[in-house]
Enzyme design. Structure first.
Site, PDB file in Angstrom:
ATOM      1  CG  HIS A 114      -2.033   0.632   1.171  1.00 59.40           C
ATOM      2  ND1 HIS A 114      -2.953   0.595   1.985  1.00 59.40           N
ATOM      3  CD2 HIS A 114      -2.594   1.907   0.308  1.00 59.40           C
ATOM      4  CE1 HIS A 114      -4.211   1.348   1.620  1.00 59.40           C
ATOM      5  NE2 HIS A 114      -3.922   2.238   0.421  1.00 59.40           N
ATOM      6  CB  ILE A 158      -1.081   3.596  -5.878  1.00 61.93           C
ATOM      7  CG1 ILE A 158      -0.642   4.868  -5.981  1.00 61.93           C
ATOM      8  CG2 ILE A 158      -1.849   3.157  -7.119  1.00 61.93           C
ATOM      9  CD1 ILE A 158       0.567   5.118  -7.191  1.00 61.93           C
ATOM     10  CD  GLU A 159      -6.927   4.685   0.106  1.00 59.84           C
ATOM     11  OE1 GLU A 159      -7.633   5.415   0.721  1.00 59.84           O
ATOM     12  OE2 GLU A 159      -6.205   3.802   0.579  1.00 59.84           O
ATOM     13  CB  VAL A 160      -5.711   9.864  -2.293  1.00 59.33           C
ATOM     14  CG1 VAL A 160      -6.198  11.377  -2.442  1.00 59.33           C
ATOM     15  CG2 VAL A 160      -6.949   9.102  -1.703  1.00 59.33           C
TER      16      VAL A 160
END
Length: 263
Positions: A114, A158-160
């Site tokens: 993450h 892969i976040e924001v």
């Protein structure tokens, strides 16, 4: 019944097409995702353990896991991973250190890391906001993805992250898959929470989420109907309308006479 993809299948599709991914919590959501043709799902361990999960979603690649703060040692991670894979999971989410990722990968556990806005580590990146909006941050994200690939992970959420950054990183990863939550169309998987898609809550909706249905309004309607039904039942009892004859069991008159005589 469609064939459930393997890690090798997902890697073979890198750069060729985008897949779909949902965060689901119930067997009913799993069955709906299967029927809709969703490719990947993030599933809590309790659902992986449910005896009906794989019958409901035989063709979905299922990732599971827990926040690393809930785990103890790497051995605890390994025990959980082995249990989940034996019960039908396809991969494990790991938000712990790269050393833990490497340890699990060496045991042939398919690992998803993450990067970007990681809720369990958000204090290090300034809270719940976008990550990678400066060149320095973007380069740090690239290095982090490379480190995950070197550690043996096959994918990362892969976040924001700005879409330009995520796209550039994805193009430079040889085997690492990027699963995008609010990181644009240049990744390998598009990931949303089922509860956001269904509009199940009235809280703040993440900017990257799209609402396709308004379940919250339907839940409100059902709650009003629930209250109304309970109130009607109470009124029937209070006013002597319940129970009616059709809801009662009657005794044979002869047996009733014997009972009363015995009294």
């Amino acid at each position: 019944m469609r064939k459930r993809p393997t890690v090798a299948d997902l890697r073979a599709l890198k750069g060729k097409k985008q897949l779909t991914m949902l965060r689901i919590f119930t067997v009913e959501e799993a069955a709906a995702a299967e029927e809709a043709g969703i490719d990947v799902a993030s599933v809590p361990p309790s659902l992986i353990r449910h005896p009906d999960f794989r019958q409901a979603a035989p063709g979905i690649f299922a990732m599971t896991g827990v926040d690393h703060r809930e785990m103890g040692s790497r051995e605890d991670y390994l025990r959980l991973s082995c249990e989940m894979l034996m019960k039908g999971a396809d991969a494990m989410y790991c938000s712990a250190s790269l050393e833990t990722v490497s340890y699990l990968a060496r045991e042939h556990i398919p690992i998803v890391g993450h990067v970007g806005l990681v809720p369990s580590r958000a204090t290090w990146t300034g809270g719940f906001k976008a990550v990678g909006k400066t060149a320095e941050q973007a380069l740090a994200l690239l290095r982090e993805c490379q480190a995950y690939e070197d550690a043996g992970a096959f994918a990362v959420e892969i976040e924001v992250v700005p879409e330009e950054v995520a796209s550039e990183i994805s193009r430079r990863m040889k085997k690492l898959l990027l699963w995008s939550m609010g990181a644009g169309a240049g990744c390998d998987v598009q990931y949303l929470f089922a509860m956001d898609i269904l509009g199940e809550h009235k809280d703040h909706m993440p900017r990257h989420s799209k609402v396709y249905r308004n379940f919250a309004a339907e839940y409100d309607r059902l709650q009003r109907e629930r209250v109304a039904a309970f109130a009607e039942f109470k009124a029937d009892v209070d006013e002597g309308r319940f129970p009616e004859e059709r809801y009662l069991v009657k005794m044979d008159p002869g047996e009733l006479a014997k009972f009363k005589a015995a009294l």
